[in-house]
Design a protein around this motif. Sequence first.
Motif, PDB file in Angstrom:
ATOM      1  N   LEU A  35      41.915  13.656   1.092  1.00 46.13           N
ATOM      2  CA  LEU A  35      41.438  14.348  -0.114  1.00 46.13           C
ATOM      3  C   LEU A  35      42.477  14.398  -1.231  1.00 46.13           C
ATOM      4  N   VAL A  36      43.750  14.643  -0.870  1.00 48.55           N
ATOM      5  CA  VAL A  36      44.760  14.766  -1.935  1.00 48.55           C
ATOM      6  C   VAL A  36      44.851  13.520  -2.807  1.00 48.55           C
ATOM      7  N   ARG A  37      44.445  12.373  -2.233  1.00 46.90           N
ATOM      8  CA  ARG A  37      44.536  11.126  -3.009  1.00 46.90           C
ATOM      9  C   ARG A  37      43.166  10.541  -3.357  1.00 46.90           C
ATOM     10  N   LEU A  38      42.109  11.268  -3.026  1.00 45.04           N
ATOM     11  CA  LEU A  38      40.765  10.702  -3.201  1.00 45.04           C
ATOM     12  C   LEU A  38      40.438  10.540  -4.688  1.00 45.04           C
ATOM     13  N   LYS A  39      40.001   9.342  -5.051  1.00 43.71           N
ATOM     14  CA  LYS A  39      39.691   9.065  -6.470  1.00 43.71           C
ATOM     15  C   LYS A  39      38.319   9.621  -6.825  1.00 43.71           C
ATOM     16  N   ASP A  40      38.192  10.040  -8.085  1.00 43.50           N
ATOM     17  CA  ASP A  40      36.894  10.545  -8.567  1.00 43.50           C
ATOM     18  C   ASP A  40      35.772   9.573  -8.225  1.00 43.50           C
ATOM     19  N   GLU A  41      36.022   8.284  -8.492  1.00 41.07           N
ATOM     20  CA  GLU A  41      34.923   7.322  -8.309  1.00 41.07           C
ATOM     21  C   GLU A  41      34.534   7.172  -6.832  1.00 41.07           C
ATOM     22  N   ASP A  42      35.497   7.392  -5.921  1.00 42.21           N
ATOM     23  CA  ASP A  42      35.166   7.289  -4.499  1.00 42.21           C
ATOM     24  C   ASP A  42      34.344   8.497  -4.041  1.00 42.21           C
ATOM     25  N   TRP A  43      34.650   9.665  -4.596  1.00 46.07           N
ATOM     26  CA  TRP A  43      33.811  10.848  -4.321  1.00 46.07           C
ATOM     27  C   TRP A  43      32.404  10.618  -4.877  1.00 46.07           C
ATOM     28  N   GLU A  44      32.358  10.197  -6.156  1.00 49.69           N
ATOM     29  CA  GLU A  44      31.065  10.107  -6.835  1.00 49.69           C
ATOM     30  C   GLU A  44      30.161   9.020  -6.256  1.00 49.69           C
ATOM     31  N   ARG A  45      30.733   7.867  -5.937  1.00 53.01           N
ATOM     32  CA  ARG A  45      29.874   6.776  -5.452  1.00 53.01           C
ATOM     33  C   ARG A  45      29.279   7.128  -4.082  1.00 53.01           C
ATOM     34  N   VAL A  46      30.082   7.726  -3.209  1.00 53.00           N
ATOM     35  CA  VAL A  46      29.583   8.077  -1.875  1.00 53.00           C
ATOM     36  C   VAL A  46      28.475   9.133  -1.975  1.00 53.00           C
ATOM     37  N   LEU A  47      28.711  10.155  -2.806  1.00 57.70           N
ATOM     38  CA  LEU A  47      27.672  11.178  -2.984  1.00 57.70           C
ATOM     39  C   LEU A  47      26.438  10.581  -3.651  1.00 57.70           C
ATOM     40  N   SER A  48      26.641   9.651  -4.583  1.00 59.30           N
ATOM     41  CA  SER A  48      25.509   9.039  -5.301  1.00 59.30           C
ATOM     42  C   SER A  48      24.622   8.224  -4.373  1.00 59.30           C
ATOM     43  N   GLY A 100       0.838  -1.207   0.000  1.00 56.41           N
ATOM     44  CA  GLY A 100       0.000   0.000   0.000  1.00 56.41           C
ATOM     45  C   GLY A 100       0.870   1.252   0.000  1.00 56.41           C
ATOM     46  N   ALA A 101       0.217   2.412   0.035  1.00 57.16           N
ATOM     47  CA  ALA A 101       0.930   3.688  -0.044  1.00 57.16           C
ATOM     48  C   ALA A 101       1.919   3.840   1.113  1.00 57.16           C
ATOM     49  N   ILE A 102       3.052   4.447   0.809  1.00 56.56           N
ATOM     50  CA  ILE A 102       4.122   4.574   1.812  1.00 56.56           C
ATOM     51  C   ILE A 102       3.882   5.805   2.696  1.00 56.56           C
ATOM     52  N   ASP A 103       3.799   5.572   4.007  1.00 50.37           N
ATOM     53  CA  ASP A 103       3.593   6.662   4.977  1.00 50.37           C
ATOM     54  C   ASP A 103       4.903   7.137   5.574  1.00 50.37           C
ATOM     55  N   ILE A 104       5.847   6.200   5.721  1.00 50.05           N
ATOM     56  CA  ILE A 104       7.101   6.492   6.423  1.00 50.05           C
ATOM     57  C   ILE A 104       8.270   6.092   5.522  1.00 50.05           C
ATOM     58  N   LEU A 105       9.170   7.033   5.283  1.00 46.40           N
ATOM     59  CA  LEU A 105      10.375   6.725   4.494  1.00 46.40           C
ATOM     60  C   LEU A 105      11.598   6.997   5.361  1.00 46.40           C
ATOM     61  N   VAL A 106      12.447   5.999   5.485  1.00 47.48           N
ATOM     62  CA  VAL A 106      13.708   6.190   6.204  1.00 47.48           C
ATOM     63  C   VAL A 106      14.848   6.023   5.196  1.00 47.48           C
ATOM     64  N   ASN A 107      15.490   7.133   4.856  1.00 44.54           N
ATOM     65  CA  ASN A 107      16.646   7.101   3.947  1.00 44.54           C
ATOM     66  C   ASN A 107      17.888   6.783   4.773  1.00 44.54           C
ATOM     67  N   ASN A 108      18.184   5.499   4.837  1.00 41.16           N
ATOM     68  CA  ASN A 108      19.276   5.022   5.695  1.00 41.16           C
ATOM     69  C   ASN A 108      20.470   4.477   4.908  1.00 41.16           C
ATOM     70  N   ALA A 109      20.240   4.017   3.668  1.00 44.02           N
ATOM     71  CA  ALA A 109      21.325   3.378   2.902  1.00 44.02           C
ATOM     72  C   ALA A 109      22.519   4.317   2.838  1.00 44.02           C
ATOM     73  N   GLY A 110      23.680   3.797   3.162  1.00 44.85           N
ATOM     74  CA  GLY A 110      24.866   4.638   3.152  1.00 44.85           C
ATOM     75  C   GLY A 110      26.132   3.812   3.068  1.00 44.85           C
ATOM     76  N   ILE A 111      27.163   4.426   2.475  1.00 43.99           N
ATOM     77  CA  ILE A 111      28.459   3.751   2.328  1.00 43.99           C
ATOM     78  C   ILE A 111      29.588   4.725   2.661  1.00 43.99           C
ATOM     79  N   THR A 112      30.761   4.176   2.880  1.00 40.93           N
ATOM     80  CA  THR A 112      31.974   4.996   3.027  1.00 40.93           C
ATOM     81  C   THR A 112      32.996   4.529   1.991  1.00 40.93           C
ATOM     82  N   ARG A 113      33.795   5.455   1.515  1.00 43.45           N
ATOM     83  CA  ARG A 113      34.980   5.143   0.687  1.00 43.45           C
ATOM     84  C   ARG A 113      36.026   6.144   1.162  1.00 43.45           C
ATOM     85  N   ASP A 114      36.659   5.824   2.302  1.00 38.29           N
ATOM     86  CA  ASP A 114      37.508   6.807   2.980  1.00 38.29           C
ATOM     87  C   ASP A 114      38.854   7.004   2.286  1.00 38.29           C
TER      88      ASP A 114
END
Length: 246
Positions: free
Chosen positions: A99-112, A82-96
């Motif tokens: 910054l000087v060595r942070l790869k583009d894909e690690d920035w992008e995947r975490v933000l995505s 049925g219709a959703i009353d409660i949404l919990v946006n919990n899914a999350g990851i880290t790619r630590d």
Amino acid sequence: MDLAHKVALVTGASRGIGRAVALELARAGAAVAVNYTASEGPAREVVQEIERMGGKAIPVRFDVADPEAVARGVKEVEEALGAIDILVNNAGITRDGLLVRLKDEDWERVLSVNLRGAFLVTRAVLPGMMKRRYGRIINISSVVAFSGNPGQTNYAASKAGLVGFSRSLALEVARRGITVNVVAPGFIETDMTAALPEKAREALLSRVPMGRAGTPQEVAHAVVFLASDRASYITGTVLHVNGGLW
Ligand code: NAP
């Protein structure tokens, strides 16, 4: 905390905090969609545990960062529960990484996953809530959104982004009976923190005034409160669950 006849979608509910949130929402009476990407077995176990306590739940697989999969997943949940009353946006990851060595894909995947994922799932669920003039949206941020943490510029940016996202959305939908709040956990015992090197764990723990890590259930109780009618006049706020760390 009577959530009977309510339908909840919890993203990333196969493990850790999301799992505890799904179980506590079900204990309060909600029917729960248990979202996951890779951990099919654990997601099915969460569903079975809810069914064993007499509740209703379904597993639903989708990557929160994939717009088409999100649309399909939300439709699947609405058809089954049925219709959703409660949404919990919990899914999350880290790619630590520093910054000087942070790869583009690690920035992008975490933000995505952490920020864009919350946007995509919320946008898919929101029209139904607006039509019914009822909704509870709870976004799981982190203490590092406020304190910062070396090696986590991508993660902290995504989690701080969720705070601005939530404040703004709260203002957009306040007159529609929809509340939008943030829960910001500190150091919680899950697979995510188990992956930290022992030294980093000890350093973090030594900074917690209560002297211990939190449990997923302690975060889940805060989420269930914000999902309940007891929190009916609370919107656009951040509830910190961190043993005094921030
Ligand atoms: P966890 O144990 O690593 O579990 C992460 C969950 O997210 C799993 O169920 C995983 O499912 C799911 N997930 C990952 N990527 C996904 C995707 N693209 N789409 C859908 N689901 C996805 O993490 P946790 O410690 O419970 O953390 C939960 C949330 O709390 C995260 O947002 C995290 O940033 C936040 N948080 C945690 C802590 C802490 O100390 N643990 C502190 C502050 C904030 P699969 O296994 O199926 O991929």
